[in-house]
Design an enzyme around this catalytic site. Structure first.
Site, PDB file in Angstrom:
ATOM      1  N   GLU A  86      -0.269   1.218  -1.811  1.00 37.17           N
ATOM      2  CA  GLU A  86      -1.380   1.521  -1.224  1.00 37.17           C
ATOM      3  C   GLU A  86      -2.186   2.130  -2.000  1.00 37.17           C
ATOM      4  O   GLU A  86      -3.313   2.118  -1.790  1.00 37.17           O
ATOM      5  CB  GLU A  86      -1.261   1.500   0.633  1.00 37.17           C
ATOM      6  CG  GLU A  86      -1.045   0.492   1.304  1.00 37.17           C
ATOM      7  CD  GLU A  86      -0.944  -0.598   0.780  1.00 37.17           C
ATOM      8  OE1 GLU A  86      -1.802  -0.440   0.775  1.00 37.17           O
ATOM      9  OE2 GLU A  86      -0.116  -1.261   1.155  1.00 37.17           O
ATOM     10  N   TYR A 103       1.518 -10.647  -6.118  1.00 39.36           N
ATOM     11  CA  TYR A 103       2.059 -10.413  -6.110  1.00 39.36           C
ATOM     12  C   TYR A 103       2.879  -9.594  -7.225  1.00 39.36           C
ATOM     13  O   TYR A 103       2.889  -9.084  -7.949  1.00 39.36           O
ATOM     14  CB  TYR A 103       2.156  -9.098  -5.407  1.00 39.36           C
ATOM     15  CG  TYR A 103       1.825  -9.038  -3.582  1.00 39.36           C
ATOM     16  CD1 TYR A 103       2.039  -7.857  -2.799  1.00 39.36           C
ATOM     17  CD2 TYR A 103       1.182 -10.158  -2.365  1.00 39.36           C
ATOM     18  CE1 TYR A 103       0.958  -7.590  -2.409  1.00 39.36           C
ATOM     19  CE2 TYR A 103       0.385 -10.282  -1.759  1.00 39.36           C
ATOM     20  CZ  TYR A 103       0.087  -8.808  -1.219  1.00 39.36           C
ATOM     21  OH  TYR A 103      -0.977  -8.509  -0.031  1.00 39.36           O
ATOM     22  N   ASN A 155      -7.770   1.039   2.417  1.00 39.39           N
ATOM     23  CA  ASN A 155      -8.876   1.277   2.832  1.00 39.39           C
ATOM     24  C   ASN A 155      -9.215   3.399   2.169  1.00 39.39           C
ATOM     25  O   ASN A 155      -7.907   3.691   2.065  1.00 39.39           O
ATOM     26  CB  ASN A 155      -8.685   1.910   4.328  1.00 39.39           C
ATOM     27  CG  ASN A 155      -8.905   0.846   5.206  1.00 39.39           C
ATOM     28  OD1 ASN A 155      -9.517  -0.929   5.164  1.00 39.39           O
ATOM     29  ND2 ASN A 155      -7.973   0.186   6.017  1.00 39.39           N
TER      30      ASN A 155
END
Length: 618
Positions: A318, A399, A294
């Site tokens: 991330e 991935y 996020n």
């Protein structure tokens, strides 16, 4: 050639928030068609979402309004949104006049279309409440938190779950800016994936206070995220820090102390970080993923907190999404590798600078193992293509096959040339959606530049559109894991192993050892491993999960107590789903254990994890 629809932005006056970015383009090529949305963005699209919501822990719902700015072609009189079991109270235009609407047939995970007759209105306000089983919302009682005194809520939007708490066009190709006012009980704190305009809550009536947030850059809607609970903050440096429950904050901040260095490192590889702050929120154990990228606020699992920084590569991953995924986003979930493959590759480059070349080699070598596993276990060859099933690729192929593809390009053209290309790629496509076809066209235009020999050597179309692994794939090998393989060969041949031999092993070394052991073991042999290495009581969730997979495969009865303790305490899909799958595979021995544990543990899990386990157990 890609076809773009770019329409003029609407200026929306607001006393609090600055005007957002101009709308990002919409891709209209056939490959960019999103089958997981009801929206019709080519004719009418959402450009900005303004939320005014109350989080009610007693009712377990989020309710209030979503004001949406609509950009539509001339003469278009309706807009279609995505919703999933939202209770719609009313819909009005910006002046409060009611608008007609209809909710279509519910289509499983895709939810239902909400068609609104907007006429000439270009701002609409939806008054609604989330449903009692909204899949994006994880409601935790105090008993499932570290502090044990206050409840907790977190959202998880990827891939298409945010439609269960926000009525919008929930497709990664329809980027939107957003603002929010979130009202919560006055003893709790709200944080979101955006600029925090009110660090302290603003009084909002007895027992309540509000927080305001702003994301003025266009993002895919799955990146709108919220958490509410007993949340504290500790700065790492001027632009990074850690949020978590106060009881565990000091330890988590220590474990994540390299976060600022990671941001600086990433900028040195692929250019400026464009999101302001980069903070990490460490959630309670029921968070279903390792991390969620996020913007401005990565959500992370506590399972990475192993005391030795051996699993903070999750944070590097991330963070890397701030370029691949958040900045340049797959237009549909058929191209999830454009998010995860790019990010896994970039993560490894960050790890190499921060922790050394051998640490990066360890992680790349283990990823190669996982790639071989998924290629062998995929239910059909088509499941191993990069451009694939929009409902999710098999295993972690997006991935690991994706990152291996990019690494193969790097090794073929040279790192300096490859880095210069990728930096320019992120710049050219910043804040835009992308498809596999678009990426390959860009690669040919800006890297290959008509070099037919290089084109043939890279095998681009084979990597993206065909199953399996091309013969030019690069396998990075680790010296550290080679040493573990020597130990493994000796132990697999019947030798014993002592705790002294494993002292100082990282999580990755443990996983190489445990996953490399022969799958068939005697009860006596498993007992010897367990007694010598303390595997059934390991506090490291990665080690415990890998051990339990091996124990279950051999119906090792002494491990049942460990299973019963482990599964309710960890909510990360990567670690619990393989254990449930293993139990199911053991039929009449494993299924009663799985059903019994799941019955008591399901209240500890996020709805997405509950759904995944339910599917496994039938």
């Amino acid at each position: 050639m890609r076809h773009l629809i770019i329409l003029a932005a609407l200026a929306v006056a607001s006393p609090v928030f600055a005007a957002p970015d101009a709308p990002s383009p919409i891709l209209t090529t056939p490959e960019a068609g999103d089958v997981l949305t009801h929206a019709q963005p080519q004719v009418a699209r959402v450009t900005h979402v303004d939320l005014d919501l109350t989080v009610d822990f007693a009712a377990k719902n989020i309710r209030g309004t979503a004001a949406l700015d609509i950009l539509a072609k001339p003469g278009v009189a309706q807009v279609v949104l995505d919703i999933d079991k939202l209770a719609i109270a009313k819909i009005t235009d910006g002046a409060g006049r009611p608008l007609k609407y209809a909710i279509g047939k519910h289509e499983g995970e895709k939810g239902a279309p909400l068609t609104i007759q907007i006429g000439a209105a270009r701002r609409i306000v939806v008054t609604y409440a989330s449903g009692p089983d909204a899949e994006a919302l994880g409601w935790l009682p105090p008993s499932l938190t570290a502090g044990k005194k206050k409840p907790y809520l977190f959202t998880q939007g990827q891939a298409i779950l945010n439609r269960s708490w926000i009525p919008t066009q929930d497709s990664p190709g329809i980027r939107q800016s957003w603002t929010a006012k979130i009202t919560v009980p006055s003893d709790l704190v709200a944080v979101m994936s955006a600029e925090r305009l009110t660090p302290a809550g603003i009084p909002a009536g007895k027992g309540w206070h509000s927080y305001r947030f702003r994301m003025d850059r266009n993002v895919p809607p799955y990146l709108i995220a919220l958490a509410v609970g007993d949340i504290g903050f500790k700065a790492i440096d001027g632009r990074t820090g850690v949020y978590s429950e106060p009881a565990v904050l000091p330890a988590y901040a220590t474990e994540l102390s390299d976060t600022g260095k990671m941001v600086t490192t990433a900028e040195g590889i692929y250019g400026k970080y464009r999101w302001g702050r980069y903070d990490v929120l460490v959630l309670p154990p029921s968070f279903p993923y390792g991390g969620m990228e996020n913007p401005t606020l990565t959500f992370a699992t506590p399972t990475i907190m192993t005391g030795d920084k051996s699993n903070v590569d999750v944070i590097a991953h991330e963070l890397a999404h701030s370029w691949s995924g958040n900045l340049v986003t797959n237009a549909t979930w058929s191209d999830n590798w454009l998010n995860e493959g790019f990010t896994t590759y970039f993560e490894n480059r960050i790890d190499e600078v921060v922790y050394g070349k051998e640490r990066a080699a360890v992680l790349a070598d283990l990823a190669w193992d996982d790639l071989q596993r998924d290629l062998k276990r995929a239910p059909k060859p088509e499941a191993t293509r990069l451009h694939g099933d929009p409902n999710g690729e098999y295993g972690e192929l997006a991935y690991n096959k994706g990152s291996t593809f990019l690494r193969t390009i790097e090794f073929t053209v040279g790192r300096a040339r490859w880095d210069a290309y990728l930096t320019s790629y992120f710049d050219r496509h910043a804040f835009q959606p992308q498809t596999s076809a678009g990426f390959l066209a860009d690669l040919r235009a800006n890297l290959i530049k008509g070099d037919q020999a290089l084109e043939a050597k890279l095998q681009l179309d084979r990597w993206v559109y065909e199953p399996g692994l091309p013969d030019n794939a690069v396998h990075v090998k680790s010296e550290t894991l080679a040493r573990i393989d020597q130990v493994l060969a000796r132990v697999a041949g019947g030798a014993s192993i002592t705790a002294a031999e494993t002292r100082g092993w990282s999580t990755q070394e443990w996983l190489r050892f445990l996953n490399g052991l022969p799958r068939q073991q005697t009860t006596a042999r498993l007992g010897a491993f367990d007694e010598a290495l303390g595997l059934s009581k390991s506090p490291n969730a990665y080690i415990r999960s890998a051990w339990l997979e091996l124990a279950i495969a051999n119906r090792y009865e002494p491990a049942v107590t460990s299973i019963e303790q482990f599964l309710p305490s960890v909510g990360r899909n990567l670690l619990v789903l393989p254990v449930y799958r293993g139990l199911k595979a053991q039929g009449e021995w494993g299924m009663p254990i799985a059903r019994r544990v799941f019955a008591s543990a399901r209240g500890n899990y996020h709805p997405a994890t509950v759904a995944a386990i339910s599917k496994i157990l039938g």
